[in-house]
Enzyme design. Structure first.
Site, short mmCIF file in Angstrom:
data_model
loop_
_atom_site.label_atom_id
_atom_site.label_comp_id
_atom_site.label_asym_id
_atom_site.label_seq_id
_atom_site.Cartn_x
_atom_site.Cartn_y
_atom_site.Cartn_z
N HIS A 122 55.73 26.28 33.55
CA HIS A 122 55.79 27.30 32.58
C HIS A 122 55.09 26.76 31.21
O HIS A 122 55.64 26.53 30.19
CB HIS A 122 57.08 27.90 32.21
CG HIS A 122 57.28 28.81 31.36
ND1 HIS A 122 58.30 29.82 31.39
CD2 HIS A 122 56.59 29.56 30.38
CE1 HIS A 122 58.20 30.91 30.69
NE2 HIS A 122 57.07 30.87 30.04
N ARG A 171 56.32 36.08 34.26
CA ARG A 171 57.91 36.03 34.42
C ARG A 171 58.00 35.70 35.97
O ARG A 171 57.54 36.58 36.77
CB ARG A 171 58.76 36.99 33.84
CG ARG A 171 58.55 36.98 32.19
CD ARG A 171 59.48 35.87 31.67
NE ARG A 171 59.38 35.88 30.14
CZ ARG A 171 58.59 35.20 29.36
NH1 ARG A 171 57.53 34.58 29.95
NH2 ARG A 171 58.79 35.30 28.09
P1 NAP Z 1 51.29 43.02 25.82
O1 NAP Z 1 50.21 42.40 24.52
O2 NAP Z 1 52.77 43.48 25.55
O3 NAP Z 1 50.93 43.56 26.93
C1 NAP Z 1 51.52 44.14 28.11
C2 NAP Z 1 50.65 44.85 28.90
O4 NAP Z 1 51.41 45.43 30.08
C3 NAP Z 1 49.88 46.04 28.44
O5 NAP Z 1 48.66 46.25 28.81
C4 NAP Z 1 51.05 47.35 28.98
O6 NAP Z 1 50.40 48.43 29.26
C5 NAP Z 1 51.10 46.51 30.45
N1 NAP Z 1 52.51 47.15 30.90
C6 NAP Z 1 53.48 47.20 30.46
N2 NAP Z 1 54.46 48.03 31.45
C7 NAP Z 1 53.90 48.40 32.37
C8 NAP Z 1 54.06 49.12 33.51
N3 NAP Z 1 55.34 49.37 33.93
N4 NAP Z 1 52.86 49.52 34.44
C9 NAP Z 1 51.61 49.01 33.91
N5 NAP Z 1 51.08 48.23 32.81
C10 NAP Z 1 52.33 47.91 32.02
O7 NAP Z 1 51.66 41.32 25.91
P2 NAP Z 1 51.17 39.99 26.31
O8 NAP Z 1 51.13 39.53 24.81
O9 NAP Z 1 49.69 40.14 26.76
O10 NAP Z 1 51.93 39.21 27.06
C11 NAP Z 1 52.24 39.44 28.57
C12 NAP Z 1 53.56 38.64 29.18
O11 NAP Z 1 52.96 37.28 29.29
C13 NAP Z 1 54.63 38.52 28.10
O12 NAP Z 1 55.61 39.55 28.26
C14 NAP Z 1 55.37 37.29 28.49
O13 NAP Z 1 56.17 37.40 29.75
C15 NAP Z 1 53.95 36.40 29.50
N6 NAP Z 1 53.77 35.19 28.79
C16 NAP Z 1 53.91 33.95 29.50
C17 NAP Z 1 53.65 32.58 28.96
C18 NAP Z 1 53.57 31.55 29.85
O14 NAP Z 1 53.36 30.51 29.26
N7 NAP Z 1 53.73 31.62 31.10
C19 NAP Z 1 53.00 33.01 27.61
C20 NAP Z 1 53.07 33.98 26.99
C21 NAP Z 1 53.45 35.27 27.47
P3 NAP Z 1 49.89 49.18 27.78
O15 NAP Z 1 48.60 48.51 27.18
O16 NAP Z 1 49.54 50.68 28.31
O17 NAP Z 1 51.15 49.41 27.00
C1 GLV Z 2 56.22 32.57 26.93
O1 GLV Z 2 56.46 32.55 28.20
C2 GLV Z 2 56.18 33.50 26.10
O2 GLV Z 2 56.48 34.62 26.51
O3 GLV Z 2 55.40 33.44 24.96
#
Ligand code: NAP
Ligand code: GLV
Length: 306
Positions: A269, A221
């Site tokens: 994005h 983000r």
């Molecule tokens: P997720 O499965 O919820 O994973 C989040 C990770 O971040 C987990 O490993 C969590 O730790 C860690 N985390 C959260 N808060 C933290 C903190 N304060 N300190 C250290 N580590 C922390 O999320 P995801 O599915 O991988 O997605 C991640 C993000 O990618 C989304 O929230 C979204 O904003 C972004 N995204 C972007 C796109 C794009 O097109 N650009 C697409 C999809 C998603 P734990 O494992 O210990 O809980």
């Molecule tokens: C895209 O940014 C998502 O959060 O899936």
């Protein structure tokens, strides 16, 4: 069972057709103000009015992985919020990040410029061992990215809230190990959720701790990054550049300095798009599971913020 669909910036008809096909026993409708109460909602960036008028919802299915925008709203307290759990996003994220890391490491921008100028010239190969990649966030997307990077034999560090054990990944966790993680990292990849704890996490103080010549890849983000701090550190020579897919304001305003910066590569994005078919199949499966009283993956903890 009634399902209401309310997704801004999304062409609704193909989603409605797909959801109706996947859930033939359900009534699936596009939400409009005054619509009858539904059991479940499929949403992206709905207005507050939507939840104010649907206080009975049992499930709220976000058609993205990040729920930061959704959690800013007042949600029905009994409703479970469910994020997309991969649904075809992790492979896209892995290819995007590997592309950005390799393009930087192999200096493909410099080769492209030289060839366009008619110059057949070589650059000294760089040591892979000097390009440790640090992935912030080792969740659904970050873990897949960390594993993919290892295929190219980059040293890989990971930082998360809880400790992880991923073969070949040097794991750091919690605030107390954040500085060590940064100091061990040359290329920083951000895959954290946006929460009060992670907002502005990439700033002058933290980015200064990356190894000299460090590089930043932000695919999570825009509000994770303090834009002016990144630019100052690139201009001072401490960082060598960045690849940015997400921004504080999207679309990126036309007068933003990122547009013209020669060491910053931008995409709109698009690193991991929501894929309609995969998402509908996942959401429909979870709606049926919840209706039958089963637990599903991807339920958001509103206190944690992800
Ligand atoms: P997720 O499965 O919820 O994973 C989040 C990770 O971040 C987990 O490993 C969590 O730790 C860690 N985390 C959260 N808060 C933290 C903190 N304060 N300190 C250290 N580590 C922390 O999320 P995801 O599915 O991988 O997605 C991640 C993000 O990618 C989304 O929230 C979204 O904003 C972004 N995204 C972007 C796109 C794009 O097109 N650009 C697409 C999809 C998603 P734990 O494992 O210990 O809980
Ligand atoms: C895209 O940014 C998502 O959060 O899936």
């Amino acid at each position: 069972m009634n399902i209401t669909f309310c997704c801004a910036e999304t062409k609704s008809e193909p989603w409605l057709v797909g959801l109706r096909a996947a859930l033939p026993a359900a009534q699936v409708d596009l939400w409009q103000p005054g619509a009858p109460p539904a059991d479940h909602a499929v949403v992206w960036a709905p207005p507050q009015q939507f939840f104010d008028e649907q206080p009975q919802l049992k499930g709220v299915f976000n058609i993205g992985a990040g729920v930061d925008a959704l959690l800013k709203l007042r949600l029905p307290p009994q409703a479970v919020v469910v994020r997309l759990d991969d649904a075809g996003m992790s492979v896209q994220m892995a290819e995007y990040v590997c592309h950005a890391v390799i393009r930087h490491f192999r200096e493909f921008d410099a080769y492209e410029a030289a060839m366009r100028a008619g110059q057949w010239s070589y650059r000294k190969p760089r040591r892979r061992a000097d390009f440790a990649v640090g992935v912030m966030g080792l969740g659904v997307l970050g873990e897949r990215v960390a594993r993919a990077l290892q295929m190219f034999e980059f040293p890989v560090n990971g930082w998360s809230r809880s400790a992880k054990s991923i073969d070949g990944v040097r794991s750091f966790c919690g605030a107390e190990q954040f500085n060590d993680f940064l100091a061990a990292t040359q290329v920083l990849v951000n895959l954290l959720p946006l929460t009060p704890e992670t907002r502005d996490i990439m700033n002058r103080e933290t980015l200064s701790q990356l190894q000299p010549g460090g590089y930043v890849i932000n695919v999570a983000r825009g509000a994770h990054l303090v834009d002016e701090d990144l630019i100052a550190l690139i201009d001072s020579g401490h960082l060598s550049g960045a690849t940015l897919d997400v921004f504080r304001t999207e679309p990126l305003p036309s007068d933003h300095p990122f547009w013209q910066h020669p060491q910053i590569t931008l995409t709109p994005h698009t690193s991991a798009r929501t894929l309609r078919e995969e998402s509908i199949a996942q959401i429909a499966g979870k709606i049926l599971a919840l209706e039958q009283g089963y637990c599903v993956a991807g339920i958001v903890d509103p206190v944690r913020g992800y």
